[in-house]
Design a protein around this motif. Structure first.
Motif, short mmCIF file in Angstrom:
data_model
loop_
_atom_site.label_atom_id
_atom_site.label_comp_id
_atom_site.label_asym_id
_atom_site.label_seq_id
_atom_site.Cartn_x
_atom_site.Cartn_y
_atom_site.Cartn_z
N TYR A 130 0.83 -1.22 0.00
CA TYR A 130 0.00 0.00 0.00
C TYR A 130 0.85 1.26 0.00
N MET A 131 2.16 1.08 -0.15
CA MET A 131 3.08 2.22 -0.12
C MET A 131 3.80 2.30 -1.46
N ARG A 132 4.01 3.51 -1.98
CA ARG A 132 4.78 3.65 -3.21
C ARG A 132 6.17 4.17 -2.87
N TYR A 133 7.16 3.73 -3.66
CA TYR A 133 8.55 4.14 -3.40
C TYR A 133 8.70 5.67 -3.34
N ASN A 134 8.10 6.36 -4.35
CA ASN A 134 8.36 7.81 -4.40
C ASN A 134 7.64 8.56 -3.27
N ARG A 135 6.50 8.04 -2.83
CA ARG A 135 5.82 8.67 -1.70
C ARG A 135 6.68 8.53 -0.44
N MET A 136 7.22 7.32 -0.23
CA MET A 136 8.07 7.08 0.92
C MET A 136 9.30 7.99 0.87
N ALA A 137 9.93 8.06 -0.33
CA ALA A 137 11.14 8.87 -0.47
C ALA A 137 10.84 10.33 -0.13
N ALA A 138 9.70 10.85 -0.65
CA ALA A 138 9.35 12.25 -0.40
C ALA A 138 9.11 12.48 1.09
N ASP A 139 8.38 11.57 1.73
CA ASP A 139 8.07 11.74 3.15
C ASP A 139 9.31 11.66 4.03
N LEU A 140 10.25 10.80 3.65
CA LEU A 140 11.41 10.58 4.52
C LEU A 140 12.62 11.42 4.12
N GLY A 141 12.44 12.29 3.12
CA GLY A 141 13.55 13.14 2.71
C GLY A 141 14.67 12.38 2.02
N ILE A 142 14.30 11.34 1.24
CA ILE A 142 15.31 10.59 0.48
C ILE A 142 15.29 11.15 -0.95
N ASP A 143 16.46 11.61 -1.46
CA ASP A 143 16.44 12.23 -2.79
C ASP A 143 16.37 11.16 -3.88
N ASP A 144 16.07 11.63 -5.10
CA ASP A 144 15.80 10.72 -6.20
C ASP A 144 16.99 9.82 -6.53
N ILE A 145 18.21 10.39 -6.47
CA ILE A 145 19.39 9.60 -6.82
C ILE A 145 19.59 8.47 -5.81
N THR A 146 19.50 8.82 -4.51
CA THR A 146 19.65 7.79 -3.47
C THR A 146 18.56 6.73 -3.63
N LEU A 147 17.34 7.17 -3.94
CA LEU A 147 16.24 6.22 -4.11
C LEU A 147 16.57 5.22 -5.21
N ARG A 148 17.01 5.76 -6.36
CA ARG A 148 17.30 4.87 -7.49
C ARG A 148 18.51 3.97 -7.22
#
Ligand code: HEC
Length: 241
Positions: free
Chosen positions: A57-75
């Protein structure tokens, strides 16, 4: 009347602790404002749990935005295989495989802190103990005969059970002793388990973070509004007296 009094007295028993059979949970003491803790929890979850459990029920980009994880680190560090930032956090394990390997499918954990509680999850991860009669050599205080292996055993080590004294029938553990042979010491392991629990608590209700942020603005607004309203009241009434 006597019956009523008796019923009332009985209803008090659980609050007095008489009916509290079963193991007690330990306080997780998580802090959802601690972004570093949530990020750590997410990292551990990806490494140690996601192989078997999804957070669908969670999407990666929503989690990244909420937790302050930038796009590069996410990928680079979080997305695995051909997962895309907008995908739900599912994993590749099919429920029927889980059932074949463990006897039961490993449940999706998005809402686990809601159907159990953060304290329950924290205590569960801290109370695996050695039990040679179980398929994976471990049992758990919170979840007797759990089908889950102790996946954090290389970090925590293995704890011996503390058996209840004067037992009849099958012996049951009532506590766990200190773990030995892990890479982390007890305090480091506690911190790690707390971070995982904090992350799962966030996943169960992501709007909690937003609500706190909004709450501050609401309070500020009410404060300002009070000042304005009060000065207006003074202005309106000054000629009346
Ligand atoms: C090797 C596969 C596997 C891994 C890896 C794994 N689990 Fe599990 N987990 C299971 C299975 C299977 C169950 C179901 C246990 C049962 O019902 O007896 C389970 C159950 C649970 C439950 C209890 C859910 C309930 O019924 O309320 C929690 C909480 C949990 N896992 C947390 C975690 C966390 C946190 C991690 C990572 C540190 C993790 N698991 C890693 C297989 C796994």
């Amino acid at each position: 009347m006597k019956k009523l009094i008796a019923a009332f007295a009985l209803s008090l028993l659980p609050t007095l602790g008489f009916a509290s059979a079963g193991p007690q949970t330990l306080p997780a003491n998580i802090d959802l404002r601690d972004q570093a803790s949530l990020q750590n929890g997410a990292k551990y979850f990806m490494n140690y749990c996601m192989g078997c459990h999804s957070l669908k029920y969670m999407r990666y980009n929503r989690m990244a935005a909420d937790l302050g994880i930038d796009d590069i680190t996410l990928r680079k560090t979080i997305l695995v295989g051909d997962a895309k930032p907008g995908d739900p956090m599912t994993n590749a394990m099919r429920p029927e495989d889980g059932e074949k390997w463990f006897g039961v499918p490993s449940p999706d954990l998005t809402l686990v802190t809601r159907w159990r509680s953060p304290d329950w999850v924290y205590t569960y991860l801290k109370t695996f103990y050695a039990d040679p009669t179980r398929p994976y050599g471990v049992n758990n205080l919170m979840f007797p005969s759990t089908a889950m292996p102790h996946v954090l055993a290389d970090l925590q080590g293995l704890a011996p059970p503390v058996m209840a004294a004067h037992q009849t029938g099958t012996p049951v553990a009532e506590g766990v002793g200190p773990a030995v042979g892990g890479k982390l010491n007890a305090a480091q392991y506690d911190a790690m388990v707390r971070d995982i629990t904090a992350f799962l608590t966030y996943a169960g209700e992501p709007v909690q973070l937003e609500r706190r942020r909004l709450g501050v603005f609401v309070l500020l607004f009410l404060g300002l509004f009070f000042i304005v309203a009060y000065s207006m009241k003074k202005e309106f009434w000054k000629d009346v007296h």
